[in-house]
Scaffold this motif. Structure first.
Motif, mmCIF file in Angstrom:
data_model
loop_
_atom_site.group_PDB
_atom_site.id
_atom_site.type_symbol
_atom_site.label_atom_id
_atom_site.label_comp_id
_atom_site.label_asym_id
_atom_site.label_seq_id
_atom_site.Cartn_x
_atom_site.Cartn_y
_atom_site.Cartn_z
ATOM 1 N N PHE A 1 1.138 17.786 33.686
ATOM 2 C CA PHE A 1 1.911 16.506 34.229
ATOM 3 C C PHE A 1 2.400 15.830 32.939
ATOM 4 C CE2 PHE A 1 2.889 12.373 35.881
ATOM 5 C CZ PHE A 1 3.822 12.605 36.606
ATOM 6 N N THR A 2 1.442 15.459 32.042
ATOM 7 C CA THR A 2 1.639 14.752 30.845
ATOM 8 C C THR A 2 2.431 15.534 29.836
ATOM 9 O OG1 THR A 2 -0.317 15.242 29.757
ATOM 10 C CG2 THR A 2 -0.355 13.386 30.942
ATOM 11 N N PHE A 3 2.342 16.938 29.896
ATOM 12 C CA PHE A 3 3.322 17.682 29.231
ATOM 13 C C PHE A 3 4.967 17.534 29.681
ATOM 14 C CE2 PHE A 3 -0.175 20.406 27.569
ATOM 15 C CZ PHE A 3 0.176 20.066 26.028
ATOM 16 N N PHE A 4 4.863 17.535 31.133
ATOM 17 C CA PHE A 4 6.204 17.458 31.670
ATOM 18 C C PHE A 4 6.729 15.966 31.500
ATOM 19 C CE2 PHE A 4 8.362 15.751 35.603
ATOM 20 C CZ PHE A 4 9.321 16.664 35.646
ATOM 21 N N VAL A 5 5.941 14.853 31.562
ATOM 22 C CA VAL A 5 6.502 13.666 31.509
ATOM 23 C C VAL A 5 6.884 13.441 29.823
ATOM 24 C CG1 VAL A 5 6.111 11.110 31.545
ATOM 25 C CG2 VAL A 5 5.333 12.562 33.329
ATOM 26 N N GLY A 6 6.103 14.072 29.072
ATOM 27 C CA GLY A 6 6.421 14.032 27.436
ATOM 28 C C GLY A 6 7.663 14.437 27.139
ATOM 29 N N THR A 7 8.132 15.758 27.968
ATOM 30 C CA THR A 7 9.188 16.520 27.523
ATOM 31 C C THR A 7 10.641 15.424 27.975
ATOM 32 O OG1 THR A 7 8.493 18.197 28.291
ATOM 33 C CG2 THR A 7 10.626 18.579 28.242
ATOM 34 N N MET A 8 10.375 14.798 28.929
ATOM 35 C CA MET A 8 11.552 13.849 29.498
ATOM 36 C C MET A 8 11.423 12.795 28.567
ATOM 37 S SD MET A 8 12.678 15.398 31.989
ATOM 38 C CE MET A 8 12.208 16.957 32.264
ATOM 39 N N ALA A 9 10.431 12.201 28.279
ATOM 40 C CA ALA A 9 10.401 11.087 27.453
ATOM 41 C C ALA A 9 11.062 11.224 26.093
ATOM 42 C CB ALA A 9 9.058 10.483 27.349
ATOM 43 N N MET A 10 10.506 12.514 25.520
ATOM 44 C CA MET A 10 11.084 12.817 24.193
ATOM 45 C C MET A 10 12.652 12.912 24.435
ATOM 46 S SD MET A 10 8.469 12.629 22.194
ATOM 47 C CE MET A 10 6.794 12.639 22.333
ATOM 48 N N MET A 11 13.027 13.750 25.448
ATOM 49 C CA MET A 11 14.526 13.815 25.434
ATOM 50 C C MET A 11 15.254 12.705 25.528
ATOM 51 S SD MET A 11 14.540 17.445 27.775
ATOM 52 C CE MET A 11 15.870 16.793 28.924
ATOM 53 N N ALA A 12 14.782 11.646 26.436
ATOM 54 C CA ALA A 12 15.520 10.637 26.602
ATOM 55 C C ALA A 12 15.549 9.907 25.471
ATOM 56 C CB ALA A 12 14.620 9.782 27.924
ATOM 57 N N ALA A 13 14.561 9.666 24.639
ATOM 58 C CA ALA A 13 14.335 9.169 23.420
ATOM 59 C C ALA A 13 15.387 9.609 22.536
ATOM 60 C CB ALA A 13 13.051 8.932 22.840
ATOM 61 N N SER A 14 15.776 10.948 22.332
ATOM 62 C CA SER A 14 16.546 11.563 21.390
ATOM 63 C C SER A 14 18.006 11.095 21.720
ATOM 64 C CB SER A 14 16.230 13.090 21.536
ATOM 65 O OG SER A 14 15.005 13.477 21.319
ATOM 66 N N VAL A 15 18.283 11.307 23.116
ATOM 67 C CA VAL A 15 19.587 10.733 23.300
ATOM 68 C C VAL A 15 19.925 9.419 22.951
ATOM 69 C CG1 VAL A 15 21.205 10.390 25.472
ATOM 70 C CG2 VAL A 15 19.707 12.648 25.496
ATOM 71 N N PHE A 16 18.998 8.470 23.186
ATOM 72 C CA PHE A 16 19.161 7.054 22.935
ATOM 73 C C PHE A 16 19.438 7.080 21.386
ATOM 74 C CE2 PHE A 16 17.310 3.023 21.230
ATOM 75 C CZ PHE A 16 18.092 2.283 21.847
ATOM 76 N N PHE A 17 18.522 7.607 20.435
ATOM 77 C CA PHE A 17 18.709 7.685 18.990
ATOM 78 C C PHE A 17 19.941 8.053 18.617
ATOM 79 C CE2 PHE A 17 13.764 7.318 19.131
ATOM 80 C CZ PHE A 17 13.761 6.029 18.868
ATOM 81 N N PHE A 18 20.254 9.169 18.993
ATOM 82 C CA PHE A 18 21.692 10.135 18.665
ATOM 83 C C PHE A 18 22.803 9.202 18.953
ATOM 84 C CE2 PHE A 18 19.320 14.278 18.971
ATOM 85 C CZ PHE A 18 18.778 14.135 17.802
#
Ligand code: RET
Length: 245
Positions: free
Chosen positions: A19-36
């Motif tokens: 579950f933490t790998f799953f949440v981690g995937t989402m969080a990292m994706m969202a952060a990437s979109v934000f930074f880009f």
């Protein structure tokens, strides 16, 4: 014919690691979109730094997606891909320190010192986990890794990085101080995971035994990759108008 609940739900509700790998995937994706997307909202001189923040979380998102699947399929810790992720992203964090201090005269040799220390830290950590993880001497590799880690802490807090940051104006000095706390406290989460997950413990002492190495590492990554990027983003926002070329 009939699928069991486990086949329908790829992550069982009591599998906290996956579950933490799953949440981690989402969080990292969202952060990437934000930074880009935010690259176009900051002063030109900070664009590369925000780009690098996005690359760090993007590389992590891809690895997290893969590690989640690996963990679900095998039930094991994805040691190899964890370290591939770190070997790509930690040097990029060194690049962030270089880009920030470059404006105050930071030299490429400083970048190489930081990268070299982080490679020693990660390669010895990998040997300790992948080869000696089930043996008593794993603490020795953790110790060598820890010494390289303290050298990075030294550079950021007392060495060249802090000296240059203090010459680069109050906004940069403040940001580097905050990033220094990430390196001192945020990065110290990782040895806790290592001690919990390897046989040798801390100098052979058994501590943190109840903790899951992967959950500790996943919490560390969320704090250090996303938080680190946000500090740089905040710097870019406050340092909009001042025109230090
Ligand atoms: C995004 C990933 C980051 C910031 C990873 C950082 C990893 C560390 C600071 C790891 C440090 C370790 C030690 C200091 C000793 C034990 C072995 C390690 C590699 C877990």
């Amino acid at each position: 014919m009939h699928q069991t609940i486990l086949e329908i739900l790829p992550i069982a509700s009591n599998n906290y690691v996956a579950f933490t790998f799953f949440v981690g995937t989402m969080a990292m994706m969202a952060a990437s979109v934000f930074f880009f997307f935010e690259m176009s909202n900051v002063d030109k001189k900070w664009r590369t730094s925000i780009l690098v923040s996005g690359l760090i979380t993007f590389i992590a998102a891809v690895h997290y997606y893969y590690m989640r699947g690996y963990n679900l399929d095998t039930g094991k810790s994805p040691v190899f891909f964890r370290y591939v992720d770190w070997i790509l992203t930690v040097p990029l964090m060194c690049v962030e320190f270089y880009l920030i201090t470059k404006k105050a005269g930071g030299k490429i040799s400083l970048l190489w010192q930081l990268i070299f220390a982080s490679l020693i830290m990660l390669v010895t950590g990998y040997i300790g986990e992948a080869i000696y993880g089930n043996e008593k001497q794993s603490w020795i590799w953790g110790l060598i890794s820890g010494l390289a880690y303290f050298y990075i802490v030294y550079l950021v807090w007392f060495g060249e990085v802090s000296r240059l940051a203090n010459n680069a104006g109050p906004a940069v000095a403040k940001a580097v101080k905050t990033l220094g706390w990430f390196v001192l406290v945020g990065w110290a989460i990782y040895p806790v995971g290592y001690i919990a997950g390897t046989e040798g413990g801390l100098f052979g002492m058994k501590v943190f035994q109840g903790l899951s190495m992967d959950i500790v590492y996943n919490i560390g990554d969320a704090i250090n990759k996303i938080g680190f990027g946000l500090v740089i983003y905040a710097l870019a926002q406050t340092d909009k108008s001042s025109a230090i070329a």
